[in-house]
Structure formats: structure tokens, C-alpha cells
Design an enzyme around this catalytic site. Structure first.
Site, PDB file in Angstrom:
ATOM      1  N   THR A  32      -1.642   2.558  -7.853  1.00 40.60           N
ATOM      2  CA  THR A  32      -2.738   3.289  -8.485  1.00 40.60           C
ATOM      3  C   THR A  32      -2.194   4.333  -9.460  1.00 40.60           C
ATOM      4  O   THR A  32      -2.693   4.488 -10.576  1.00 40.60           O
ATOM      5  CB  THR A  32      -3.615   3.943  -7.406  1.00 40.60           C
ATOM      6  N   ASN A  42      -0.709   5.700   3.078  1.00 40.40           N
ATOM      7  CA  ASN A  42      -0.958   6.357   1.798  1.00 40.40           C
ATOM      8  C   ASN A  42      -2.130   7.308   1.963  1.00 40.40           C
ATOM      9  O   ASN A  42      -3.180   6.919   2.480  1.00 40.40           O
ATOM     10  CB  ASN A  42      -1.277   5.263   0.755  1.00 40.40           C
ATOM     11  N   GLU A  61      -0.616  -5.536   3.123  1.00 40.02           N
ATOM     12  CA  GLU A  61      -0.759  -4.635   4.280  1.00 40.02           C
ATOM     13  C   GLU A  61      -0.359  -5.327   5.572  1.00 40.02           C
ATOM     14  O   GLU A  61      -0.840  -6.421   5.868  1.00 40.02           O
ATOM     15  CB  GLU A  61      -2.197  -4.125   4.388  1.00 40.02           C
ATOM     16  N   SER A 101      -5.159   5.962  -0.451  1.00 38.87           N
ATOM     17  CA  SER A 101      -5.031   4.508  -0.544  1.00 38.87           C
ATOM     18  C   SER A 101      -6.318   3.900  -1.099  1.00 38.87           C
ATOM     19  O   SER A 101      -7.421   4.256  -0.678  1.00 38.87           O
ATOM     20  CB  SER A 101      -4.750   3.960   0.841  1.00 38.87           C
ATOM     21  N   SER A 102      -6.144   3.014  -2.077  1.00 36.47           N
ATOM     22  CA  SER A 102      -7.329   2.365  -2.640  1.00 36.47           C
ATOM     23  C   SER A 102      -7.823   1.353  -1.622  1.00 36.47           C
ATOM     24  O   SER A 102      -7.067   0.482  -1.209  1.00 36.47           O
ATOM     25  CB  SER A 102      -6.980   1.631  -3.931  1.00 36.47           C
ATOM     26  N   GLY A 109      -2.467  -3.181  -1.999  1.00 36.74           N
ATOM     27  CA  GLY A 109      -1.181  -3.850  -1.776  1.00 36.74           C
ATOM     28  C   GLY A 109      -1.138  -4.595  -0.450  1.00 36.74           C
ATOM     29  O   GLY A 109      -2.049  -4.487   0.377  1.00 36.74           O
ATOM     30  N   SER A 137       0.858  -1.182   0.000  1.00 36.76           N
ATOM     31  CA  SER A 137       0.000   0.000   0.000  1.00 36.76           C
ATOM     32  C   SER A 137       0.899   1.238   0.000  1.00 36.76           C
ATOM     33  O   SER A 137       1.821   1.328   0.805  1.00 36.76           O
ATOM     34  CB  SER A 137      -0.867  -0.035   1.245  1.00 36.76           C
ATOM     35  N   GLY A 138       0.666   2.137  -0.893  1.00 32.53           N
ATOM     36  CA  GLY A 138       1.444   3.372  -0.956  1.00 32.53           C
ATOM     37  C   GLY A 138       2.672   3.252  -1.828  1.00 32.53           C
ATOM     38  O   GLY A 138       3.467   4.186  -1.921  1.00 32.53           O
TER      39      GLY A 138
HETATM   40  N1  LIG Z   1       5.127   7.982 -10.160  1.00 28.46           N
HETATM   41  C1  LIG Z   1       4.848   8.759  -9.118  1.00 28.46           C
HETATM   42  N2  LIG Z   1       5.247  10.057  -9.152  1.00 28.46           N
HETATM   43  C2  LIG Z   1       4.944  10.879  -8.123  1.00 28.46           C
HETATM   44  N3  LIG Z   1       4.311  10.484  -7.012  1.00 28.46           N
HETATM   45  C3  LIG Z   1       3.878   9.213  -6.918  1.00 28.46           C
HETATM   46  C4  LIG Z   1       4.120   8.299  -7.988  1.00 28.46           C
HETATM   47  N4  LIG Z   1       3.643   7.115  -7.608  1.00 28.46           N
HETATM   48  C5  LIG Z   1       3.059   7.301  -6.377  1.00 28.46           C
HETATM   49  N5  LIG Z   1       3.225   8.565  -5.972  1.00 28.46           N
HETATM   50  C6  LIG Z   1       2.752   9.134  -4.720  1.00 28.46           C
HETATM   51  O1  LIG Z   1       2.491   8.089  -3.822  1.00 28.46           O
HETATM   52  C7  LIG Z   1       1.158   8.122  -3.356  1.00 28.46           C
HETATM   53  C8  LIG Z   1       0.601   6.741  -3.240  1.00 28.46           C
HETATM   54  O2  LIG Z   1       0.515   6.153  -4.469  1.00 28.46           O
HETATM   55  P1  LIG Z   1      -0.632   5.150  -4.832  1.00 28.46           P
HETATM   56  O3  LIG Z   1      -0.505   4.851  -6.247  1.00 28.46           O
HETATM   57  O4  LIG Z   1      -1.910   5.634  -4.365  1.00 28.46           O
HETATM   58  O5  LIG Z   1      -0.237   3.889  -3.995  1.00 28.46           O
HETATM   59  P2  LIG Z   1      -0.962   2.502  -3.954  1.00 28.46           P
HETATM   60  O6  LIG Z   1      -2.036   2.528  -4.923  1.00 28.46           O
HETATM   61  O7  LIG Z   1       0.114   1.548  -4.307  1.00 28.46           O
HETATM   62  O8  LIG Z   1      -1.417   2.333  -2.588  1.00 28.46           O
HETATM   63  C9  LIG Z   1       0.425   8.904  -4.364  1.00 28.46           C
HETATM   64  O9  LIG Z   1      -0.634   9.566  -3.781  1.00 28.46           O
HETATM   65  C10 LIG Z   1       1.489   9.867  -4.873  1.00 28.46           C
HETATM   66  O10 LIG Z   1       1.521  11.003  -4.057  1.00 28.46           O
HETATM   67 MG   LIG Z   2      -3.873   2.273  -4.706  1.00 29.04          MG
END
Ligand SMILES: Nc1ncnc2c1ncn2[C@@H]1O[C@H](COP(=O)(O)OP(=O)(O)O)[C@@H](O)[C@H]1O
Ligand SMILES: [Mg+2]
Length: 1079
Positions: free
Chosen positions: A112, A157, A389, A160-161, A387, A107-108
């Protein structure tokens, strides 16, 4: 010329871990760190992309970058998620292979974000056009909607989804997007009613309260104050870098683009508001006589407002919070709820309301974005699932989430590690086995149908009797005791008996990604996911179409006594489906790694990254990759693809495909260690070799294309040329014809001109000759005539002199006279005897004839005139003639009488009755009757008397009485005397001695003197018995008055003495008559 770039250009560390030397965990981490420090967040392991979350925005997602990576080979540019997306999209479009993009990580870690980047890249490079853009826009805009309702801030996060998402994007054969289908997996609905410390509820609640207009909030009966709502945790209501109000607008806009109706949006917001209100309903105990406590709603205001919002009857809901009806085999038992149960019921309702709303949203979005055509399509699936957790306090949700990740790892292992190695064995390639951890055993621990944890949980839930989380744990302890990945304190013969990190109410699973301690509390409940039927029925009764749709089981007509499938069961089933789905597609991996736990940029926590690298099995991945072959392909398609690179295989290879490939590779001088020949496939060790082949092929294809082009162009030009030539001949023929025609016409007209001139000239010449000839002939004739004339005249001169002159003279005279007569004839005067006109004569020698002719004509004319006369008229003219003979030139009165007709009977004696007696006295025909004056012999005075003349006598009668005074026989009249003058006196002299002469001669005067005398004369002339009457005309004559002879003398008097004739007796012998001279 295009400059060939490579992954190796300007490389920081190594871009592909396969190239790492020496390969160890440290060097792996060092490489990651080095790259991360230089903002290189992407690194490859072969075709797998490792993505480090930078926690800051990097300038590597610009449209220019998209263009840079578009249609480029995977290894051509530095590692990027776009390279993977491009590869996946192109092999979908060009090789017709369904793709899936598997994004895994904690997660984070950036899953996404990665999924969004992939989707936006694909959207940017695929087809354009109004329809396509609409589809793209809808696909992309589904994200903000789902994120608002399905994402929340967690400690790991901020966005977080809290649900798993798998999205199939469908493309047509051209690679244009047609639509999509989203599947959602298990929303973490417990978050609706309770959030761990430092975390928030789902974004939408905060967005609604901060972003909605005052008006909307009023309608939804909400206050813009988070603290007023029990379900909203307050300690992290505001999140750094998260603008809820702005996001609310984004979400509303996205909903509109996706195709939500305004009333649908309103319904959704009403449900969200209802959930908030529901959280505020509180209960108080009310003691009952039987000693139990019954729950009652504390403050009914929120309940009332919520019921108003959803159109639910307040009493129905209120009752549902106090009682619970249990139906069993035709029996209905109603039990009261205590306060705790009421709270449980409330929260269950809230969770159900929200999670069903979320599922409805996904269905609704799918309706909008689904492909409109049924045409065959290719699919690219993007999996972004929660992800792995590991929290302090892990419950059922984490268990489920981690199970899902376990499955994903499994599929990764399946497809990359195990599958790969097995294939080498199968194909008979020499291979040293690489050790890796296969997590199938953990999956089995969880999902095994007989003694898997989920199966046991279900069993426990369905078991009659008292079921608690503890009984469930007991069961686990007995059944899973021996499992090497299961740890529990209560396990009798456990080695964990003294493990104090493992509390009694917990069990621990050694996941592939690490050990996770799960607290059993709530497992049973959450798995049951129980919602009292009274509540679902109350919801079904709501006067709100969306709510009604969400609780179909509340329909009393469809009461189903069977228990609904448990949450765990449902999840296992859907994960199973997902895995099967993924296995049919070509996988593309993005493995996300979070560099630190603080959501901070530039921090690289070695231990954390190391942990992830380990459990993600990345080292093994590299090792397998290095030991193995980067690429494999069955011989047939390989030969088919590259046969043009070798003359012996092009265009057809006769014989087994494998031999063909060998010949091909030998011909291309590929080093032996680069290739291995399997039973059915060729294995290529290095991607570079593959790219070399591809490059060659591309070149060759270009050459072939050039060749085809050349031949085609040659053919086309030749055909064109032939056509042109043919046309040219036709054109030339027509032109020549036209030119010849024109020339011919010119010559013809020129000829005509020349001809006409010539003819004209000839004709003129001929004419001249003819004229000359004619003149000659005329001259000859003339000369001949003259000559003949001369001859003839010479011959005849003698005859001519004798006769001709007279003859000519006679002829001429004759002609002249003829002409004269004809002229006379046409100029004759009129037939009137008194016309004096007569045409002049033309020649003087005609004088005599002319006069004579005039005379003859006049006589003839007179005769003609006379021939017209009657007898009477003749007599009149005879009388007139006689008168003229007597008096013409002798008496002055005569001329005046010529014009007076001789009427004779002036008195109309026979007709007038007055003179009837007189008429009868005269027996003869009266020739003349007139009134005359009888001059008195004595005094010369006149007395009027009627004078009648017959053939025998004349009578004088009284004018008045008609009495005959004298009747004298005519033979007694001897003569008549009259003067020469104009008077009317006449004297009738009687024969001396006759009886009538007694009184003497008569002297009378009459106006018709000439007529009387003429008639008297005629009678005398015609009578045979008498002498002719004598007429004396003189101004002095003698008359016999009785015995006396009296001279009547006529004198001329001047007119002054009166105009009338006067007569006077001068003496015995003289009677003087004075006649006035005429003026
Ligand atoms: N490629 C990226 N560039 C900039 N920031 C990112 C990138 N990937 C993730 N982040 C940052 O990390 C945070 C969490 O990413 P997210 O995709 O929501 O994580 P996950 O879905 O894996 O839990 C996002 O809100 C963003 O701020
Ligand atoms: Mg996510």
C-alpha cells in the site's frame, strides 16, 4: 557539462541483482541484507523493483528526490521506486503505452505504501494547473477515505488493507491526469463482527469514537468508549503510532475534498454507528409450547436507538430477528429463529451493511474522480491487493486472498518468465531453458470450472439437502485427492493419514508461496453470504436514503427467488476481469518483501526473507534475466528509432528492416554477443547497450535538432534579411525622394530669392533710368517751354503792350464785381423794411454802387411790403400819413398817437341800440363816433358829448339820451386850433356869419384828438366844394364865443397840481388851460 551518473556509482552490494556474481540464494540474500542494513531498501532485477519494508521513515521521498529521478533513465541513478514510476509514466506519456504497476508481497510488506509512493510521484511530475491539481488532489485524497473503511490493524500490519484495490489513473495525451476509476475486491467483511486475537475492527469505528465531536456522537447516539461495543475488540483498541482522532479529521477533510456532501458524510457516519449498535443487540431464548426456543431481543434500547438512527420501524426489525420467511413458488413459510440463528442474522446484517457501505463509498468516489472528458486517454493502473496471508487460523477469506495472489504470481510468471522464454523459442534465439515453478496448476486447482475448489464450494452451496462445511470437505477429499498441491487427512488413500499437523476439519494447499492450512468451518456460509430476506426488506423500508440504496433486493416489488451469485463466484469473476485487464497493459513490477515479522526496523530475519525470495521466484527471475536479453523490439520500430545513427540507414533504408538493423548495429560496432537477431525482433542483451543506443540517439537527435534549427534559423534570418532589404530599398527610395524634394524646394526658394533680388535690382535700375529719362524730358520740355515762351514773348511783346493791359484790367474788374455780386447775393439781409443790416463792401471803389444797391434793395423791399396791403389798410395808412403830415414835429401829443390805430367808430353806433335814434338821425355813414368833452364857454368846464362825424357834418349829441345838440355842416368849419402840447383840446372855428356860428366856436377835448382832426382834414381835402381845412397849432389862439373873442392860452403846470388838464375861464378874454408837464 552534465556529469553522467549510473546505478553503479557508490553502489552498496549490487543495485541490480542481474549483476550479482556468483548468483546463489545466499549471495542474493546477502546482497539484500547488506543493502537493507545501509538503508538501501530498493534493488533491481532488471526492470523489477524489489522493495524491502524499512518499518521506519527514510528521507528518500522528498521533493528533491522527485526532481532527481524525474526524466532520468532507469539505470542512471541508484534503485528507487521513483525510477520505476518515472519509467512507467514516461513510456505512458511518450510511447502511448497503457501501464500497470503490479505490487505484490505479503501482508505488511509495504504494498500500500508503495502504491501511494507511485501515485504521489506521478502526481508530482505530471502537468500542473488549477483543474489538474484538483484532479490530483481528489485522486490522492481517495486513499485516506478508503483506508479508514477498508484497512485494519492485523497481527502483520497495523494498517493492513482488508480489500483489494485496483486504481486506473487516466491521462490525456499531454500526460495530465484526467481522473480515475477504482475497483475494489472482496472486503474482508467478517472482520466487522469478529476479529482474530490481537487485531482490530476497521479503523473507522475507532476513528469515529475517538475523533468525532461530543455533539456528533450525541447525534449518533454513541459513547466515547470502545468497551461499550461488542463488535470492537478491546485488547488492541489503541495502536502504537496510530492517532485515531487525528485520522478521523483527516478522513473528514479527505471526504470533503473528494466531493462528499455534508449530508452524505452524515449518512455514512450514521451507518457506521448503526453497525456498532447492531453489535450490541443481544438475544435471549423464549420457550414455545412446541418445545422449541424462540429468540427475543434482550435489551431493546440499542435496537430502538439503531432504528431511530436509520429510520427503521423498530417492530419490523425486531420481527426480522425472530422470524424468517421462506418463499418458495408462491408459498410463504414463516419459521421462528432460535437465538443462534438470531445472532447469525444480526451479524449477517452487520457485515452486509458494512460491506455494501464500502462498495457504495467506492462508487461514490468514482463518481467524483471520473474523467470529465470522453477524449481518448491513456491509463496507468496501480494494483494494491492484499498480500499472501498465512495465519494460524485460515478461513474462507484467506483462501480467497491467497487465490488472488496466486493469480498475480501467475501473471508475473506469464509475462516475465514463461512469456520471455517462449518468445526466445519463437524468435529462434538460441536459449537454454531455465527451470521455474509455474503455479498455473495451483490456480487450476482453485478455479477450474468443473473440479476446482471454488466450483465445488458453489456446487455444495446450491445443492439441495443438508449442506455443511463437512460435506464440502468430503467432496473436496474425493475430487481433489490426487492433486499434488492438495492435502487432506480424510483423503482415503492419502499419505497424510498420519500427518498430525493436518486436523480433520482442514485441508491444506501448497501455494506457490507456501503451504496454507484452511479450516473449512464457515466456508459454506461465507460463500453463500446469506442475508435473510426479512432483514433486507426491513432495511429497504428504512426511512434513510442511503440504507434504501444499499438494499435494493429488499424492494418487495423486485423479489427475486433466484439465489444471488456466491461470494466465491463473484470474486473469481472479478479477478478474471482484472487479469485480462492487466494483460493488455505494460507491466511494471514492485515486489515487496517484509524483513521481519515484528514490524521492526533494522531487523532482517534471514529465514523469512529467504522464504519470500523463494516463493516470489526472484532467483528464477534473475536467472532468466541473466540468460536472456534485457530488451527486444521488432525490427521496423527499431530501425525507425535508431536509423539516424548510421549514414547508410539515414534518412531512408531501402530493403528489409532486419538488414537495416544489422547494418546499423555493425556500423555502431556493437559487440556481437550483445545482440541477437530473432525472426522479427532484435534482442539486446544488456540494458547498457540499449542506453548506449539511446544516448547516441539523443545526441544525434540533438544534432539533428541543431541542424533543423540551423537551417530554420538560416531560412528565417535570410527571409528576414530579404524582407529587410526589400524594405530598406523602399525606405531608401522614399527617403531619397523626400530628400530630393526637400533639396529641390530649397533650391527653388533660393532661386526665387535670388531672382527677386535680381529683378528688384533690375527694376530699380530701370526705374532710375526711366526717372532720369523723365526728368530729362521734363527738363527738355521746361527748357523748350521757356524757350518757346521767350520766343513767343519776344514775338508778341509789341501786341501785348498795346491791348493786353486794358483787357486784363477789365477782366480783373469784371471778376471782382462778379465775385462781389455773388457774395452780396449770398449775404442778403432780411425782407423786413425796418431791417438796417447791409453787408460791408469789399473794395472802396464800390462805395457808390453799394449805397445805391442798398437803397434800391430797400425800395424794392418796401414795395414788396406795400404790395401786400389791402384797400382798408391802405386808407388807414393814408390817414396815418396825413396825421403825420399835420402834426409831426408840431404837437407833443402826436408821437403817442402813432401806435394807436384809427378806429373811427368807438361807440359802435350802428350796432349799439342805445344810439339807434341818433344813428337814424344821421343819414350819412358815420366816419367817427366818440365821446368828447364840450368845454363850457362860460366857465371852462367840460361836458361829455357824443361826437359824430360824417362826410357832410359833425353832430354833437347828449351822451345819455343821444339827443342831437348840434349838427354842424362841415363846410361851416373853417379851421381847427390845437396847442403844441400833449392835451386834447381843440377848437372848431366856424364860418362867421353862418347859421351854425350863432353860439360861437366849439371848444372840445378828446382823447382821439389826432384822429378827429386828421379825419376832418381829409374830408375837407377830398371835398371839391370846399376849401381845405386849416389847422392852427399854437399855444394861444382866439375863439369866438358868441360875440366875444376869447383867447385860449395853454400853460404848462407842474405835475404837483394834478395830472389832469384843467381849464379855467380867467376872464372874458382869457381861458387858461394848464397842461402838466410830462415827467
Ligand atoms: N517505504 C516505506 N517506508 C517506511 N515505512 C514503510 C514503507 N513501506 C511500508 N512501511 C511500513 O510498513 C507498514 C505496512 O505497509 P503496508 O504498505 O500497509 O503493507 P501492505 O499493504 O503490503 O500490507 C506501513 O504501515 C509502514 O509503517
Ligand atoms: Mg496494504
Amino acid at each position: 557539462m552534465e556529469v553522467k551518473t549510473s546505478l553503479l556509482d557508490n553502489m552498496i552490494g549490487v543495485g541490480d541483482m542481474v549483476l550479482l556474481e556468483p548468483l546463489s540464494e545466499d549471495s542474493f540474500l546477502d546482497n539484500l541484507k547488506k543493502r537493507f542494513d545501509h538503508s538501501e531498501i530498493y534493488t533491481y532485477i532488471g526492470s523489477v523493483v524489489i522493495s524491502m519494508n524499512p518499518y521506519r521513515s527514510l528521507p528518500i521521498y522528498t521533493p528533491e528526490k522527485v526532481e532527481e529521478y524525474r526524466n532520468r533513465n532507469f539505470y542512471e541513478l541508484s534503485p528507487h521506486i521513483y525510477a520505476l514510476a518515472d519509467e512507467a509514466y514516461r513510456s505512458l506519456r511518450d510511447q502511448d503505452k497503457d501501464q500497470c504497476i503490479l505490487i505484490t508481497g505479503e501482508s505488511g510488506a509495504g504494498k500500500t505504501e508503495a502504491s501511494k509512493l507511485v501515485m504521489s510521484y506521478v502526481a508530482a511530475v505530471c502537468g500542473k494547473g488549477h483543474e489538474v491539481n484538483k484532479v490530483k488532489e481528489q485522486l490522492l485524497q481517495s486513499n485516506p477515505v478508503l483506508e479508514a473503511f477498508g484497512n485494519a490493524k492485523t497481527v502483520r500490519n497495523d494498517n493492513s488493507s482488508r480489500f483489494g484495490k485496483y486504481m486506473d489513473i487516466e491521462f490525456d495525451f499531454k500526460g495530465d491526469p484526467l481522473g480515475g476509476v477504482i475497483s475494489n475486491y472482496l472486503l474482508e467483511k467478517s472482520r466487522v463482527v469478529k476479529q482474530p486475537r490481537g487485531e482490530r475492527n476497521f479503523h473507522v469505528f475507532y476513528q469515529l469514537l475517538s475523533g468525532a465531536s461530543d455533539d456528533t456522537l450525541r447525534k449518533l447516539k454513541l459513547d466515547r468508549d470502545f468497551s461499550k461495543y461488542n463488535y470492537l475488540s478491546l485488547d488492541s483498541a489503541a495502536v502504537n503510532g496510530l492517532d485515531d482522532a487525528a485520522n478521523f479529521r483527516t478522513v473528514r477533510n479527505a471526504m470533503q475534498i473528494v466531493g462528499f456532501m455534508e449530508d452524505e458524510v452524515q449518512s455514512v457516519l450514521e451507518l457506521v454507528a448503526a453497525v456498532l449498535k447492531l453489535g450490541n443487540i443481544e438475544f435471549k431464548p423464549e420457550s414455545r409450547c412446541n418445545g422449541t426456543d424462540e429468540s427475543r431481543v434482550k435489551d431493546k434500547n440499542d435496537l430502538k436507538e439503531m432504528c431511530e438512527l436509520l429510520g427503521i420501524e423498530q417492530s419490523v426489525l425486531e420481527r426480522a430477528f425472530s422470524y424468517r420467511t421462506v418463499e418458495a413458488k408462491m408459498e410463504k413459510v414463516s419459521t421462528t429463529l432460535n437465538v443462534a440463528q438470531a445472532y447469525y442474522a444480526r451479524d449477517a446484517l452487520a457485515k452486509n451493511l458494512y460491506s455494501r457501505l464500502f462498495s457504495w463509498l467506492v462508487t461514490r468516489i468514482n463518481e467524483s474522480i471520473q474523467a470529465q472528458t470522453k477524449a481518448r486517454h491513456k491509463v496507468m493502473g496501480v494494483l494494491d491487493i492484499y498480500g499472501f496471508e498465512i495465519f494460524e487460523d485460515n478461513s474462507f477469506e484467506q483462501f480467497i486472498i491467497n487465490y488472488c495472489n496466486e493469480k498475480l504470481q501467475q501473471i508475473f510468471i506469464e509475462l516475465t518468465l514463461r512469456e520471455e522464454q517462449e518468445e526466445y523459442v519463437r524468435e529462434g534465439i538460441e536459449w537454454t531453458n531455465i527451470e521455474y515453478f509455474n503455479n498455473a496448476i495451483i490456480c487450476d486447482l482453485i478455479e477450474n470450472n468443473q473440479n476446482g475448489i471454488l466450483a465445488m464450494l458453489d456446487e455444495e452451496c446450491l445443492r439441495p439437502g443438508t449442506v455443511t462445511d463437512e460435506t464440502f470437505l468430503d467432496k473436496l477429499n474425493t475430487i481433489c485427492a490426487d492433486h499434488q498441491h492438495f492435502e487432506s487427512r480424510l483423503n482415503k488413500n492419502s499419505k497424510f493419514l498420519n500427518d498430525h499437523s493436518l486436523p480433520h476439519n482442514c485441508f491444506r494447499i501448497q501455494h506457490y508461496a507456501g503451504k496454507v492450512l484452511y479450516r473449512v468451518e464457515g466456508f459454506v456460509d461465507k460463500n453463500n453470504d446469506l442475508l435473510y430476506r426479512d432483514l433486507s426488506q426491513a432495511m429497504y423500508k428504512a426511512n434513510h436514503s442511503l440504507i434504501k440504496q444499499l438494499f435494493p433486493e429488499g424492494n418487495p416489488a423486485k423479489v427475486n427467488l433466484k439465489r444471488p451469485p456466491t461470494a466465491g463466484f463473484q470474486f473469481r469473476a472479478s479477478v478474471g476481469t482484472l487479469m485480462r485487464n492487466l494483460q493488455t497493459k505494460n507491466p511494471n513490477y514492485i515486489r515487496c518483501i517484509k524483513p521481519n515479522d515484528k514490524k521492526a526496523s533494522h531487523i532482517f530475519t534471514d529465514s523469512l526473507v529467504c522464504h519470500q525470495v523463494r516463493y516470489l521466484g526472484l532467483m528464477e527471475n534473475v536467472r532468466v534475466r541473466r540468460a536472456g536479453y534485457a530488451f527486444r523490439q521488432p525490427y521496423e520500430p527499431c530501425l525507425e528509432r535508431y536509423k539516424m545513427l548510421c549514414k547508410r540507414t539515414w534518412p531512408h533504408w531501402k530493403g528489409p528492416a532486419r538488414d537495416g538493423v544489422e547494418v546499423l548495429m555493425a556500423d555502431l560496432q556493437i559487440p556481437a554477443e550483445e545482440i541477437a537477431y530473432g525472426r522479427s525482433k532484435i534482442f539486446i542483451r544488456n540494458p547498457r547497450t540499449l542506453f548506449f543506443l539511446e544516448e547516441k540517439r539523443k545526441q544525434c537527435l540533438q544534432d539533428l535538432a541543431t541542424l533543423i534549427q540551423k537551417i530554420y534559423r538560416g531560412w528565417k534570418c535570410r527571409t528576414h534579411f530579404l524582407l529587410m532589404k526589400k524594405s530598406q530599398i523602399v525606405v531608401a527610395a522614399w527617403y531619397r525622394r523626400y530628400a530630393q524634394q526637400k533639396k529641390y524646394r530649397n533650391i527653388k526658394s533660393a532661386t526665387t530669392v535670388v531672382q527677386s533680388y535680381t529683378r528688384g535690382w533690375q527694376a530699380r535700375k530701370l526705374l532710375r533710368e526711366l526717372k532720369y529719362q523723365k526728368r530729362c524730358e521734363e527738363a527738355v520740355t521746361t527748357i523748350a517751354a521757356f524757350w518757346h515762351g521767350t520766343q513767343v514773348r519776344r514775338e508778341y511783346r509789341k501786341f501785348f503792350r498795346a491791348n493786353a493791359g486794358k483787357k486784363i484790367y477789365d477782366f480783373t474788374i469784371q471778376r471782382i464785381i462778379q465775385k462781389y455780386f455773388l457774395g452780396l447775393k449770398s449775404n442778403m439781409p432780411s425782407m423786413s423794411p425796418i431791417d438796417k443790416k447791409w453787408p460791408a463792401r469789399p473794395y472802396s471803389f464800390l462805395d457808390g454802387v453799394h449805397t445805391e444797391l442798398r437803397k434800391i434793395f430797400h425800395h424794392w423791399r418796401c414795395k414788396k411790403y406795400r404790395d401786400q396791403f389791402t384797400e382798408e389798410k391802405k386808407a388807414v395808412y393814408e390817414e396815418k400819413l396825413e396825421a403825420s403830415e399835420i402834426f409831426k414835429g408840431k404837437k407833443a401829443l402826436y408821437p403817442s398817437s402813432v401806435s394807436q390805430p384809427f378806429k373811427g367808430d368807438y361807440l359802435e353806433i350802428s350796432k349799439n341800440p342805445k344810439y339807434q335814434k341818433l344813428n337814424s338821425a344821421v343819414d350819412e355813414k358815420v366816419l367817427l363816433a366818440d365821446v368828447v368833452n364840450k368845454i363850457n364857454r362860460a366857465n371852462g368846464k367840460g361836458t361829455p358829448r357824443i361826437f359824430l362825424l360824417t362826410k357832410k357834418n359833425f353832430v354833437l349829441a347828449d351822451q345819455k339820451t343821444g339827443q342831437v345838440k348840434a349838427s354842424i355842416p362841415l363846410p361851416d368849419v373853417t379851421s381847427v386850433s390845437v396847442s403844441t402840447q400833449k392835451d386834447g383840446f381843440f377848437a372848431l372855428k366856424l364860418k362867421e356869419g353862418s347859421a351854425s356860428a350863432v353860439k360861437g366856436d366849439f371848444l372840445l377835448s378828446s382823447e382821439h384828438l389826432i384822429e378827429i382832426i386828421t379825419k376832418l382834414h381829409r374830408i375837407g381835402a377830398t371835398a371839391a366844394d370846399r376849401e381845405k381845412l386849416k389847422v392852427d397849432i399854437s399855444d394861444e389862439f382866439l375863439v369866438q364865443f358868441k360875440q366875444d373873442k376869447v383867447c385860449v392860452k395853454f400853460i404848462q403846470s407842474s405835475p404837483k397840481n394834478g395830472n389832469s388838464v384843467s381849464c379855467k375861464r380867467k376872464n372874458n378874454r382869457l381861458l387858461e388851460v394848464s397842461v402838466p408837464t410830462s415827467p
